[in-house]
Design a protein around this motif. Structure first.
Motif, short mmCIF file in Angstrom:
data_model
loop_
_atom_site.label_atom_id
_atom_site.label_comp_id
_atom_site.label_asym_id
_atom_site.label_seq_id
_atom_site.Cartn_x
_atom_site.Cartn_y
_atom_site.Cartn_z
N UNK A 1 0.73 -1.14 0.02
CA UNK A 1 -0.04 0.07 -0.07
C UNK A 1 0.91 1.37 0.10
N UNK A 2 1.85 1.39 0.90
CA UNK A 2 2.87 2.43 0.90
C UNK A 2 3.54 2.62 -0.27
N UNK A 3 4.08 1.61 -1.12
CA UNK A 3 4.76 1.69 -2.34
C UNK A 3 3.69 2.30 -3.34
N UNK A 4 2.64 1.66 -3.39
CA UNK A 4 1.56 2.19 -4.44
C UNK A 4 1.36 3.91 -4.14
N UNK A 5 1.25 3.98 -3.24
CA UNK A 5 0.75 5.45 -2.70
C UNK A 5 2.07 6.24 -3.04
N UNK A 6 3.27 5.91 -2.52
CA UNK A 6 4.26 6.97 -2.71
C UNK A 6 4.69 6.78 -4.47
N UNK A 7 4.45 5.82 -5.10
CA UNK A 7 4.41 5.98 -6.49
C UNK A 7 3.41 7.03 -7.21
N UNK B 1 5.41 11.48 -12.41
CA UNK B 1 6.27 10.91 -13.66
C UNK B 1 6.49 9.31 -13.60
N UNK B 2 5.93 8.74 -12.38
CA UNK B 2 6.29 7.46 -12.26
C UNK B 2 5.52 6.46 -13.19
N UNK B 3 5.99 5.32 -13.48
CA UNK B 3 5.59 4.51 -14.25
C UNK B 3 3.97 3.86 -14.04
N UNK B 4 3.66 4.09 -12.69
CA UNK B 4 2.52 3.79 -12.17
C UNK B 4 1.26 4.56 -13.15
N UNK B 5 1.41 5.72 -13.18
CA UNK B 5 0.57 6.60 -13.98
C UNK B 5 0.57 6.22 -15.52
N UNK B 6 1.70 5.58 -16.17
CA UNK B 6 1.45 4.89 -17.44
C UNK B 6 0.84 3.61 -17.42
#
Length: 156
Positions: free
Chosen positions: A121-127, A132-137
């Motif tokens: 959960x923390x990883x996803x929220x931080x990303x 510009x993080x790949x999570x937004x892609x």
């Protein structure tokens, strides 16, 4: 499918319903068109939406599945409603991503502790905090694939 008067065959578009197949398939196509038109009409009339819960309740009360959010966004005449639709779509994509990561963690490790879920959960929220993080892609691709909506930087 509230408001649709024709009963639909669950065997439409399958190999099970061979009797009157063309008729059943055509009825389901008509129902799909009706549902999409209803979603567009609802998007055009959305106003006074004060929360995500009221948005979801409004759509469900009209028989509209939230998978159609992407088709509704371009037709939402109220800017606040359009923002709520986009936020709801993004939050659902992220929710599915987190759930998939939890599932992968449980499959990988026989014994999973709460700490593992906190880390995910923390990883996803931080990303998500890094535009510009790949999570937004990933979110943009999922919006296109899952909701048939072209999510651009202007929407984020």
């Amino acid at each position: 499918m509230k408001g649709y008067k024709i009963p639909l065959s669950s065997d439409a578009f399958s190999n099970f319903g061979k009797i009157n197949k063309a008729e059943h398939d055509k009825e389901v196509e008509g129902a799909t068109l009706f549902l999409h038109e209803s979603a567009v009409a609802t998007a055009q009339s959305l106003s006074n939406i004060s929360s995500h819960a009221s948005l979801v309740q409004t759509l469900h009360s009209k028989g509209i599945n939230l998978r159609l959010i992407g088709k509704m966004i371009p037709h939402a005449s109220d800017k606040a409603a359009r923002v709520f639709l986009i936020e709801e779509m993004i939050s659902r994509i992220i929710k599915h991503h987190i759930r998939d990561r939890y599932q992968a963690e449980m499959e990988e490790n026989l014994l999973v502790f709460q700490e593992s879920f906190r880390k995910i959960s923390c990883d996803v929220l931080n990303r998500l905090l890094d535009a510009k993080n790949d999570l937004w892609i990933f979110v943009t691709k999922e919006a296109k694939q899952r909701y048939q909506f072209d999510l651009s930087q202007d929407h984020l």
